[in-house]
Motif scaffolding. Structure first.
Motif, short mmCIF file in Angstrom:
data_model
loop_
_atom_site.label_atom_id
_atom_site.label_comp_id
_atom_site.label_asym_id
_atom_site.label_seq_id
_atom_site.Cartn_x
_atom_site.Cartn_y
_atom_site.Cartn_z
N LEU A 1 -1.95 3.89 -3.72
CA LEU A 1 -3.11 2.53 -4.37
C LEU A 1 -3.34 2.46 -5.98
O LEU A 1 -3.89 1.95 -6.92
N LEU A 2 -3.47 4.00 -6.64
CA LEU A 2 -3.47 4.52 -7.91
C LEU A 2 -2.25 4.09 -8.93
O LEU A 2 -0.96 4.07 -8.51
N ALA B 1 0.99 -1.46 -0.04
CA ALA B 1 -0.16 -0.51 -0.01
C ALA B 1 1.32 1.42 -0.06
O ALA B 1 0.08 2.60 -0.75
N ASP C 1 -5.43 7.71 -0.94
CA ASP C 1 -5.21 6.80 -1.53
C ASP C 1 -4.12 6.45 -3.24
O ASP C 1 -4.41 5.47 -4.14
N TRP D 1 -13.69 3.53 -5.11
CA TRP D 1 -13.06 5.04 -4.41
C TRP D 1 -13.37 6.32 -4.77
O TRP D 1 -12.82 7.28 -4.17
N GLY E 1 -3.87 -1.00 -4.93
CA GLY E 1 -4.44 -0.93 -5.52
C GLY E 1 -5.48 -2.56 -5.89
O GLY E 1 -6.29 -3.11 -5.34
N PHE F 1 -10.01 1.59 0.24
CA PHE F 1 -8.90 2.85 0.12
C PHE F 1 -8.84 3.57 0.65
O PHE F 1 -7.60 4.58 0.42
N PRO G 1 -6.87 1.45 -10.51
CA PRO G 1 -5.86 0.96 -9.16
C PRO G 1 -4.54 0.92 -9.91
O PRO G 1 -4.80 -0.28 -10.92
#
Length: 296
Positions: A265-266, A40, A262, A204, A277, A253, A273
């Motif tokens: 996570l992208l 993460a 987040d 998200w 993600g 998220f 994602p």
């Protein structure tokens, strides 16, 4: 992500024809050979077959209390837009990761097929269900995971003051989303019969998020967040009414209070994602599967 509109999640996530999708998207996945994924925080980490709760301990024996009433999953089918399709990310889609984790959990092979397509809308997915090959895929899947709906909305309205906090400018699209999802889940239920399970995910953000979303300004960030919550509410309500599971990706998220950054996570586009993600989406889907069956 937005077929026919100014913004598309993959900038090319447009649904063409069922024939084209079937020729390119029927991709089998197995538990072996998946590449490393990111944590993460964005730091690389070794691939671990996902989700410790699903891999801890020996495989469940048939007829054990934990498995009673739930047959082993032999096949997973992904449906939806560029999120389950894995667009924008040179990584393993969450659909494949779910199949892999279930295989490790059960100690049995789990086949995976992915019919998700960039640019797909809820109406596009409904149209796909008219294709005999797609219908057969749905009917034969023990588990169907679906991410769909964001492409039903145009990006322009999120910064429109006339839209307001009540999202009046999106009222028609939100009502259509709910109606299409109800029809979609009803048709999937009729195809799969009583044995298969279905998980619908939320989002998200239906538009840009993280650093990319903040760069568009506070009005954009606030408007897209409001719309995302409304879309998720419609998806969750449809899932509940249809007796299928809902995986809350917004909380996964962004945290319980919705303020977690987040970005890590992208993918680089701030829209899809990334590897971390997809891993988190898979873990959230698996957590939903571990909960009570809404059909009972």
């Amino acid at each position: 992500m937005f077929s026919g509109y100014a913004h598309q999640r993959s900038r090319s996530r447009r649904f063409g024809t069922a024939v084209t999708i079937l020729a390119t998207a029927l991709t089998s996945v197995t538990a072996a050979g998946a590449p490393d994924v990111a944590s993460a925080s964005g730091a690389p980490r070794a691939h671990t077959a996902l989700a410790a709760p699903w891999t801890a301990g020996p495989p469940e024996a048939a007829g054990s209390p934990a498995s009673e009433g739930r047959r082993a999953v032999e096949s997973v089918l992904g449906l939806g837009d560029s999120v389950p399709a894995g667009s924008g990310c040179d990584c393993v889609s969450y659909v494949a990761l779910v199949a892999e984790a279930l295989s490790a959990r059960q100690g049995t092979p789990v086949a995976g097929s992915n019919l998700a397509a960039a640019g797909l809308t809820t109406q596009g997915l409904l149209d796909m269900l008219d294709d005999d090959t797609v219908r057969a895929g749905v009917a034969g899947a023990d588990l169907t995971v679906i991410t769909i709906g964001a492409n039903d909305f145009a990006e322009e309205g999120v910064e429109d003051d006339s839209c307001g906090v009540d999202l009046a400018c999106y009222g028609t699209e939100l009502a259509r989303l709910r109606a299409n999802m109800d029809t979609l889940l009803s048709r999937i239920h009729a195809l799969r019969g009583p044995g298969g399970r279905v998980v619908v995910t939320g989002y998200w953000n239906v538009f840009l998020d993280g650093a990319a979303g903040r760069a568009r300004g506070p009005k954009y960030a606030a408007g897209s967040d409001r719309l995302t919550m409304a879309v998720n509410a419609a998806l969750a309500a449809s899932a509940a009414a249809s007796g299928v599971l809902f995986a809350d990706l917004y909380t996964a998220f962004k945290g319980e209070d919705g303020t977690r950054d987040d970005t890590a996570l992208l993918a680089a586009d701030g829209d899809h994602p990334g590897a971390a993600g997809h891993r988190l989406i898979a873990e959230t889907v698996l957590s939903a599967l571990a909960g009570p069956d809404p059909r009972r």
